[in-house]
Design a protein around this motif. Structure first.
Motif, short mmCIF file in Angstrom:
data_model
loop_
_atom_site.label_atom_id
_atom_site.label_comp_id
_atom_site.label_asym_id
_atom_site.label_seq_id
_atom_site.Cartn_x
_atom_site.Cartn_y
_atom_site.Cartn_z
N GLY A 259 -141.60 2.69 46.51
CA GLY A 259 -142.19 2.21 47.76
C GLY A 259 -143.70 2.12 47.65
N LEU A 260 -144.29 3.11 46.98
CA LEU A 260 -145.75 3.12 46.84
C LEU A 260 -146.21 1.91 46.03
CD1 LEU A 260 -148.11 4.95 47.57
CD2 LEU A 260 -147.94 5.94 45.30
N ILE A 261 -145.49 1.61 44.95
CA ILE A 261 -145.87 0.45 44.13
C ILE A 261 -145.76 -0.82 44.95
CG2 ILE A 261 -145.05 -0.96 42.20
CD1 ILE A 261 -144.58 1.62 40.70
N LEU A 262 -144.68 -0.89 45.76
CA LEU A 262 -144.51 -2.06 46.62
C LEU A 262 -145.70 -2.22 47.57
CD1 LEU A 262 -142.68 -4.30 47.64
CD2 LEU A 262 -141.48 -2.62 49.02
N VAL A 263 -146.08 -1.10 48.22
CA VAL A 263 -147.20 -1.15 49.16
C VAL A 263 -148.48 -1.56 48.43
CG1 VAL A 263 -148.67 0.25 50.64
CG2 VAL A 263 -146.20 0.52 50.74
N LEU A 264 -148.71 -0.96 47.25
CA LEU A 264 -149.94 -1.27 46.51
C LEU A 264 -149.97 -2.73 46.10
CD1 LEU A 264 -150.36 1.94 44.36
CD2 LEU A 264 -151.56 1.27 46.44
N PHE A 265 -148.82 -3.25 45.66
CA PHE A 265 -148.78 -4.66 45.30
C PHE A 265 -149.13 -5.54 46.49
CE2 PHE A 265 -146.92 -4.21 41.12
CZ PHE A 265 -147.32 -5.38 40.52
N LEU A 266 -148.54 -5.20 47.65
CA LEU A 266 -148.78 -6.04 48.83
C LEU A 266 -150.25 -6.01 49.23
CD1 LEU A 266 -145.59 -5.24 50.83
CD2 LEU A 266 -146.40 -7.50 50.23
N ILE A 267 -150.90 -4.86 49.04
CA ILE A 267 -152.29 -4.77 49.46
C ILE A 267 -153.22 -5.38 48.42
CG2 ILE A 267 -154.15 -3.16 50.02
CD1 ILE A 267 -152.09 -1.32 51.20
N PHE A 268 -152.99 -5.08 47.13
CA PHE A 268 -153.98 -5.47 46.13
C PHE A 268 -153.60 -6.72 45.35
CE2 PHE A 268 -154.71 -0.89 46.67
CZ PHE A 268 -156.01 -0.99 47.13
N GLU A 269 -152.33 -7.06 45.28
CA GLU A 269 -151.93 -8.23 44.49
C GLU A 269 -150.85 -9.00 45.26
OE1 GLU A 269 -153.05 -10.15 42.08
OE2 GLU A 269 -152.57 -9.01 40.29
N THR B 236 -144.06 -2.12 55.60
CA THR B 236 -143.53 -0.99 56.38
C THR B 236 -142.27 -0.43 55.72
OG1 THR B 236 -142.32 -2.46 57.84
CG2 THR B 236 -144.49 -1.79 58.56
N VAL B 237 -141.49 -1.30 55.07
CA VAL B 237 -140.33 -0.79 54.35
C VAL B 237 -140.78 0.14 53.22
CG1 VAL B 237 -138.46 -1.45 52.81
CG2 VAL B 237 -138.81 -2.72 54.90
N GLY B 238 -141.80 -0.30 52.48
CA GLY B 238 -142.34 0.55 51.42
C GLY B 238 -142.85 1.86 51.97
N LEU B 239 -143.55 1.77 53.09
CA LEU B 239 -144.07 2.97 53.74
C LEU B 239 -142.93 3.92 54.09
CD1 LEU B 239 -146.58 4.27 55.05
CD2 LEU B 239 -145.89 3.16 57.15
N SER B 240 -141.82 3.36 54.58
CA SER B 240 -140.71 4.22 54.99
C SER B 240 -140.15 4.96 53.78
CB SER B 240 -139.63 3.41 55.69
OG SER B 240 -138.92 2.63 54.78
N THR B 241 -140.03 4.31 52.62
CA THR B 241 -139.50 5.04 51.47
C THR B 241 -140.49 6.11 51.01
OG1 THR B 241 -140.34 3.37 49.96
CG2 THR B 241 -138.05 3.17 50.60
N ASN C 77 -142.18 -2.72 62.70
CA ASN C 77 -142.31 -1.47 61.96
C ASN C 77 -140.95 -0.94 61.52
OD1 ASN C 77 -143.14 0.87 60.89
ND2 ASN C 77 -143.60 1.86 62.84
N PHE C 78 -140.65 -1.10 60.24
CA PHE C 78 -139.39 -0.57 59.70
C PHE C 78 -139.51 0.91 59.39
CE2 PHE C 78 -136.14 -3.79 58.80
CZ PHE C 78 -136.80 -4.90 59.27
N ALA C 79 -140.69 1.48 59.55
CA ALA C 79 -140.86 2.89 59.23
C ALA C 79 -140.78 3.77 60.48
CB ALA C 79 -142.19 3.12 58.53
N GLN C 80 -140.37 3.19 61.60
CA GLN C 80 -140.32 3.95 62.85
C GLN C 80 -139.42 5.18 62.72
OE1 GLN C 80 -142.23 2.36 65.32
NE2 GLN C 80 -142.22 4.34 66.29
N GLY C 81 -138.25 4.99 62.11
CA GLY C 81 -137.32 6.12 61.94
C GLY C 81 -137.91 7.20 61.07
N GLU C 82 -138.65 6.80 60.06
CA GLU C 82 -139.26 7.80 59.17
C GLU C 82 -140.38 8.53 59.88
OE1 GLU C 82 -137.92 5.13 58.06
OE2 GLU C 82 -136.58 5.95 56.53
N MET C 83 -141.05 7.85 60.82
CA MET C 83 -142.08 8.54 61.59
C MET C 83 -141.44 9.60 62.48
SD MET C 83 -144.49 5.27 62.27
CE MET C 83 -145.52 5.84 63.57
N VAL C 84 -140.27 9.28 63.02
CA VAL C 84 -139.51 10.28 63.78
C VAL C 84 -139.21 11.49 62.90
CG1 VAL C 84 -137.33 10.74 64.93
CG2 VAL C 84 -138.46 8.56 65.28
N MET C 85 -138.75 11.17 61.68
CA MET C 85 -138.35 12.23 60.77
C MET C 85 -139.54 13.11 60.39
SD MET C 85 -136.42 11.73 57.18
CE MET C 85 -137.75 10.93 56.34
#
Lengths: 295, 348
Positions: free
Chosen positions: B316-326, A99-104, A36-44
C-alpha cells in the motif's frame, strides 16, 4: 414476530454505527470530492488506540476517550497533508487508489502493533438488558444509538449555524467562489478530514464496546458505500437515514433468508444488492444532488 | 529512412505503424528469443514466477484497456478473473478439452462483465467504481456460497491442462502456453488501440460529452470495452486456475482487484507497455520483500513475525508513493531513460 423485532432493533444499532461512519465519509466527500476507501480503517485505528490507552496503559475510559479524539485530529490532519493534498487535481482513480493504499497501510500498522486476535473492551455499562417494547436491549446498544443521534444533531447544528460550518458548506458548493470570499479552502479540507477522523473514532469506540474489535474491522468501510449511495453521496441527512436503513435491511434480510431458505451469511451481500438496485433506479440517492448533463 | 537523425512521420499510416523502427523490431525479436530460451537456464521456481507474471500481464493489459484507456474504473476485475477461473475449471471438470474450456471461460466472463458494465451508461466516475465494487463483493459471495458449483470454501481441484494429448505438467511447458497467450493478448489490445475502437475508448475517457457529440455511441463502446476486458480477464483466470491446479474463493477477493489496479497505476495508465511493467513489478514485489526479510532476519531475528502484516502495508505504501511522486507510472520513467540514452553523450 419477536424474532424480526429483535433483528430490527439490532439493525438500528448497527445502522447507527454505519451512519456515523457514513457521516465521516460524506463530510469528506462534500468538502473535498474525495471518495475515502480508508474510512473503515480510520474506525479501526480509533478503536485500537482507545483500546490501547484504556486496557494496555490502564487509563480511565473517559481520559482515553478524549485522548483518542485528540489522536484522531492528528491522524486526520496528517493524512490530509501528506497523502491527499499532493493529489489535488489528479484523476478520480488516483484519488481512489491513494485512499485504498492508505487503508492497507493503516491496517498493517494495526496488525503489527496489536496482532489479529479479537480484543475486548472492559465493561463500562451494565450488562443487564433493558426491556423496550417487549424486546431485551443491552444498555450499550441504547448508548450507541443515543450517542450517534447526539453527534448527528451536533453536526447538523454546526453546519447550519457556526461560521466554520457555513464556510465548509460554501466550499462544498463552489470552491472557487468560496476562495474568492476569503475562505481558506485548504484549511477546510484539513478540517473535514479531522472531523471525519473524530467521528470514525467514536464509531470505532462504540463498536469496541459492543462486539470487541479485530483487524477485520476495516471491512466496515465497505458497508458505508450502500449507506451513502442510498442517502445521496453529499447529504448529511442522507448518511444518517441511509446508514439506519441499510443496517435494518441487512439484519432483517439476513434473518429472513436464514429462516426461509436457510441461506447463511447473506448479511455480507444484502447491502450491496440494495446498492446495485439503487444505482440502477435512483443513482443520486434519496437526498443527493443530481448532476444533469446533456450533449 | 537511412541518414535521418530522428523519427519523422510523413503519413498517418507511418504514425500508426506497429513497429516504429527497425531497431525496435530487432531488439524485441532478440528479447523473445531470450525469453523462449529461459526454460533452459532458469530454475523451476524462477519459471513459476515467470508464469505468474505472464498471467498477470494478461489481466493487467485487460484492465488497462478498460480503466486506463476507456476511463471506466473497475473495482471488480479480481472477481471477473475468478469467474473465468471457475468457468474454465468447471468446463474442464466436465471433460471439455482445454482450449475450448479456456475460450468458453473467457466468453462467460465477457458476458458477466457486460452485465455489470450496463450501469456504466448512467454511472460514471466514483458511482461506477462503487457499482463495480458491489459486483466484486456479490461475485465473491457467489463463489463462496454456491457450493454445488464452486465447491464453496473448499475450492476446486483441477488437472494440468493438456493440448492435443500433450500434458502441460511442468513449469517449463506451462511457460510456453502462458507466454503465447500473454503475447497474443498484448498484441490484441495494442491493435485494438490502433483502430477506431481504441480511439473511441480514449475519446470517452478524455471527455465523454465531446466523444458522444462527434458520433461515438457511448453505451456500445463502453460495453465493448467491458466485454474485451472481461474476456481477457477470464482467459487470465482460466490459465491461473489450470496453472495452480486449485482454486478457492479467497484468491479472487477485493485484494486481487486492488492488486490489478495497482499494477496499471504503478506501470502507467493507458499504456500497454505500462501494464507489462506493472504486472512484473507487482508480481515480483512480494518475492523481493521476502528476500529482503530473509536477509534482514539475520540482523533482526523476529522480523518474520511482522513480515506478513508488513507485506500488505508496504504494498500500500508503494502504491501511495507512486501516486504522489510518479503518477504516470514506470512507463514514464522508461521513456525518460530512453530519451536520455538516445542522445548520449550529447545533452542536446
Amino acid at each position: 414476530m419477536e424474532y424480526y423485532l429483535q433483528l430490527f432493533v439490532n439493525g438500528l444499532v448497527v445502522g447507527s454505527i454505519y451512519s456515523l461512519v457514513a457521516l465521516g465519509f460524506v463530510i469528506i466527500y462534500k468538502a473535498t470530492k474525495v471518495v475515502n476507501f480508508a474510512q473503515g480503517e480510520m474506525v479501526m485505528v480509533g478503536a485500537y488506540v482507545c483500546f490501547g490507552l484504556t486496557v494496555q496503559l490502564g487509563l480511565p475510559f473517559l481520559v482515553s476517550f478524549f485522548m483518542t479524539l485528540a489522536f484522531s485530529v492528528i491522524l486526520g490532519l496528517s493524512v490530509e497533508r501528506l497523502v491527499l493534498r499532493p493529489l489535488i487535481g489528479e484523476p478520480i482513480i488516483s484519488v481512489i487508489m491513494v485512499t485504498v493504499g492508505l487503508s492497507t497501510v493503516l491496517k498493517s500498522v494495526v496488525q503489527m502493533l496489536w496482532g489479529t486476535s479479537i480484543r475486548v473492551y472492559p465493561q463500562i455499562l451494565p450488562a443487564e438488558p433493558v426491556w423496550i417494547a417487549g424486546v431485551p436491549v443491552a444498555p450499550v446498544y441504547i448508548a450507541a444509538f443515543v450517542l450517534a443521534a447526539l453527534l448527528f444533531t451536533v453536526f447538523s447544528l454546526f453546519f447550519k449555524y457556526s461560521r466554520i460550518g457555513i464556510a465548509m458548506r460554501a466550499t462544498a458548493l463552489d470552491q472557487q467562489a468560496a476562495q474568492s470570499m476569503g475562505i481558506g479552502v485548504k484549511n477546510i479540507f484539513a478540517l473535514s478530514w479531522c472531523i471525519a477522523a473524530i467521528v470514525s473514532s467514536i464509531g470505532g469506540i462504540i463498536l469496541g464496546n459492543i462486539n470487541g474489535i479485530n483487524a477485520q474491522l476495516g471491512h466496515l468501510g465497505l458497508k458505508v458505500f450502500p449507506a451513502v449511495i442510498l442517502g445521496g453521496l453529499d447529504s448529511l441527512l442522507g448518511a444518517a437515514l441511509g446508514g439506519l436503513i441499510i443496517g435494518v435491511l441487512e439484519n432483517v434480510f439476513d434473518g429472513a433468508m436464514q429462516q426461509l431458505f436457510s441461506l447463511a451469511g447473506f448479511k455480507e451481500v444484502a447491502a450491496y444488492i440494495v446498492l446495485v438496485v439503487i444505482l440502477m433506479i435512483k443513482p443520486y440517492g434519496l437526498f443527493g444532488t443530481e448532476e444533469i448533463e446533456r450533449v | 529512412m537511412r541518414g535521418k537523425c530522428g523519427l519523422f512521420h510523413t503519413s498517418y499510416a507511418q504514425e500508426a505503424r506497429f513497429f516504429q523502427t527497425g531497431f525496435l523490431k530487432f531488439s524485441l525479436g532478440l528479447f523473445f528469443i531470450a525469453l523462449l530460451c529461459t526454460p533452459l537456464y532458469l530454475s523451476n521456481y524462477q519459471l513459476s514466477m515467470l508464469n505468474m507474471i505472464n498471467i498477470a500481464v494478461i489481466g493487467a493489459v485487460a484492465l488497462n484497456l478498460l480503466t486506463g484507456c476507456c476511463g471506466q474504473i473497475s473495482l471488480g476485475h479480481g472477481a471477473f478473473i475468478g469467474v473465468g477461473a471457475y468457468a474454465t475449471g468447471l468446463c474442464s471438470l466436465a471433460g471439455w478439452p482445454f482450449i475450448p474450456a479456456l475460450l468458453f471461460g473467457g466468453l462467460v466472463t465477457a458476458l458477466v462483465g457486460m452485465i455489470f458494465g450496463v450501469p456504466s451508461l448512467r454511472l460514471k466516475g466514483i458511482y461506477l467504481a462503487i457499482a463495480t465494487l458491489a459486483a466484486q463483493l456479490i461475485l465473491s459471495y457467489v463463489f463462496m456460497h454456491w457450493e454445488s458449483m464452486t465447491g464453496g470454501s473448499v475450492g476446486l481441484g483441477l488437472d494440468a491442462p493438456a493440448i492435443c494429448g500433450l500434458a502441460l505438467d511442468s513449469d517449463a511447458k506451462m511457460f510456453y502456453l502462458t507466454l503465447t497467450v500473454a503475447v497474443f493478448s498484448v498484441l490484441l489490445v495494442s491493435n485494438i488501440l490502433r483502430t477506431r475502437h481504441g480511439r473511441a475508448f480514449v475519446a470517452i475517457r478524455d471527455f465523454h460529452q465531446s466523444a458522444e457529440s462527434v458520433g461515438v455511441n457511448l453505451f456500445s463502446y463502453k460495453l465493448q470495452a467491458f466485454a474485451v476486458s472481461s474476456f481477457l480477464a477470464g482467459i487470465s483466470g482460466g490459465l491461473w486456475a489450470h496453472y495452480t491446479m486449485y482454486i478457492t474463493p479467497e484468491q479472487f477477493d477485493i485484494l486481487l482487484s486492488i492488486r490489478y489496479l495497482a499494477m496499471i497505476i504503478i506501470g502507467g495508465m493507458g499504456s500497454v507497455l505500462g501494464s507489462i511493467f506493472g504486472a512484473v513489478f507487482v508480481t515480483l514485489l512480494p518475492e523481493g520483500l521476502g528476500a529482503l526479510a530473509q536477509w534482514a532476519g539475520a540482523f533482526f531475528p523476529n522480523i518474520s513475525t511482522y513480515f506478513l502484516a508488513m507485506r500488505e502495508g508496504i504494498f500500500g505504501l508503494i502504491l501511495v508513493l507512486f501516486l504522489i511522486f510518479e503518477p504516470e507510472g514506470l512507463v514514464h520513467r522508461w521513456r525518460l531513460i530512453k530519451a536520455y540514452w538516445k542522445l548520449y553523450p550529447f545533452a542536446y
